[in-house]
Design an enzyme around this catalytic site. Structure first.
Site, mmCIF file in Angstrom:
data_model
loop_
_atom_site.group_PDB
_atom_site.id
_atom_site.type_symbol
_atom_site.label_atom_id
_atom_site.label_comp_id
_atom_site.label_asym_id
_atom_site.label_seq_id
_atom_site.Cartn_x
_atom_site.Cartn_y
_atom_site.Cartn_z
ATOM 1 N N HIS A 22 -71.437 -29.658 38.404
ATOM 2 C CA HIS A 22 -70.747 -30.810 39.002
ATOM 3 C C HIS A 22 -69.684 -30.368 40.016
ATOM 4 C CE1 HIS A 22 -71.038 -35.052 38.655
ATOM 5 N NE2 HIS A 22 -70.117 -35.290 37.754
ATOM 6 N N ASN A 66 -64.707 -39.092 38.297
ATOM 7 C CA ASN A 66 -64.885 -40.548 38.308
ATOM 8 C C ASN A 66 -63.815 -41.295 39.080
ATOM 9 O OD1 ASN A 66 -67.002 -39.844 36.671
ATOM 10 N ND2 ASN A 66 -66.268 -40.928 34.872
ATOM 11 N N ASP A 91 -72.570 -32.522 44.370
ATOM 12 C CA ASP A 91 -73.802 -32.143 43.683
ATOM 13 C C ASP A 91 -74.776 -33.305 43.718
ATOM 14 O OD1 ASP A 91 -71.783 -33.377 41.862
ATOM 15 O OD2 ASP A 91 -73.422 -33.321 40.422
ATOM 16 N N ASN A 112 -70.841 -40.913 40.031
ATOM 17 C CA ASN A 112 -69.592 -41.640 39.815
ATOM 18 C C ASN A 112 -68.505 -41.302 40.828
ATOM 19 O OD1 ASN A 112 -70.525 -43.178 37.651
ATOM 20 N ND2 ASN A 112 -70.117 -41.525 36.211
#
Length: 191
Positions: A22, A66, A91, A112
């Site tokens: 991520h 997020n 990513d 997100n």
């Protein structure tokens, strides 16, 4: 197209996330900052680690993935940076490791970080540099997959993709996105 004034690398802060799939956006911004000799420093006002080189800003949001839009919106609004002058590096599960796609606008693909940036900028018209990390195969495994380090062979492909992105940097910096796409949208070869 106008050249980018803000490069945002998405990721999660903290040592436990450093090597996670991520965090490939963070990896790119770290490498670009080193190349430009523009050290990233924490700036609470922008909720992230920031570097400046002339008119160009580099940003790693420290808000966790997020809530990435909080940092992006804070810096973009303060310096009046338009969405089409913003490049978000992140990513992408839908691309194989080592694959790269550069595009403007579009959906968020369930990412997100992108969702939050779109919501806080009230537009999806920013540029995206999508770095492939592959997909675990099962939707239920996605969260644990993105929060783990890539396997060695995946890491090699991702590292090569990051190198290609740095090679394309002069075209990106000039706002010549078509030339950058020609360099970046090539078929990946396994190590």
């Amino acid at each position: 197209m106008p050249p980018p004034r803000l490069i945002v690398g998405l990721g999660n802060p903290g040592g436990q996330y450093e090597d996670n799939r991520h965090n490939v956006g963070f990896w790119f911004v770290d490498q670009l900052a080193a190349r430009l000799q523009a050290p990233l420093t924490a700036q609470g006002k922008f909720l992230g680690r920031v570097a400046r080189r002339g008119e160009l800003w580099l940003l790693q949001p420290m808000t966790y993935m997020n809530l990435s839009g909080q940092a992006v919106a804070a810096l973009a609004r303060f310096y009046k940076i338009a969405a089409d002058e913003t490049l978000v590096v992140h990513d992408d599960l839908d691309l194989e490791p080592g694959s790269i796609r550069l595009k403007q606008g579009g959906g968020n693909g369930g990412h997100n970080g992108l969702k939050d940036i779109q919501a806080r900028l009230a537009t999806a018209d920013f540029w995206r540099l999508r770095l492939g990390i592959g997909h675990p195969g099962e939707r239920a495994e996605v969260v644990s997959y993105v929060l783990k380090a890539p396997r060695r062979e995946e890491q090699e492909l991702i590292d090569r993709a990051l190198d290609r992105c740095l090679l394309a940097w002069p075209d990106l910096a000039a706002g010549d996105y078509a030339a950058a796409q020609r360099q970046l949208h090539v078929k990946t070869v396994s190590p």
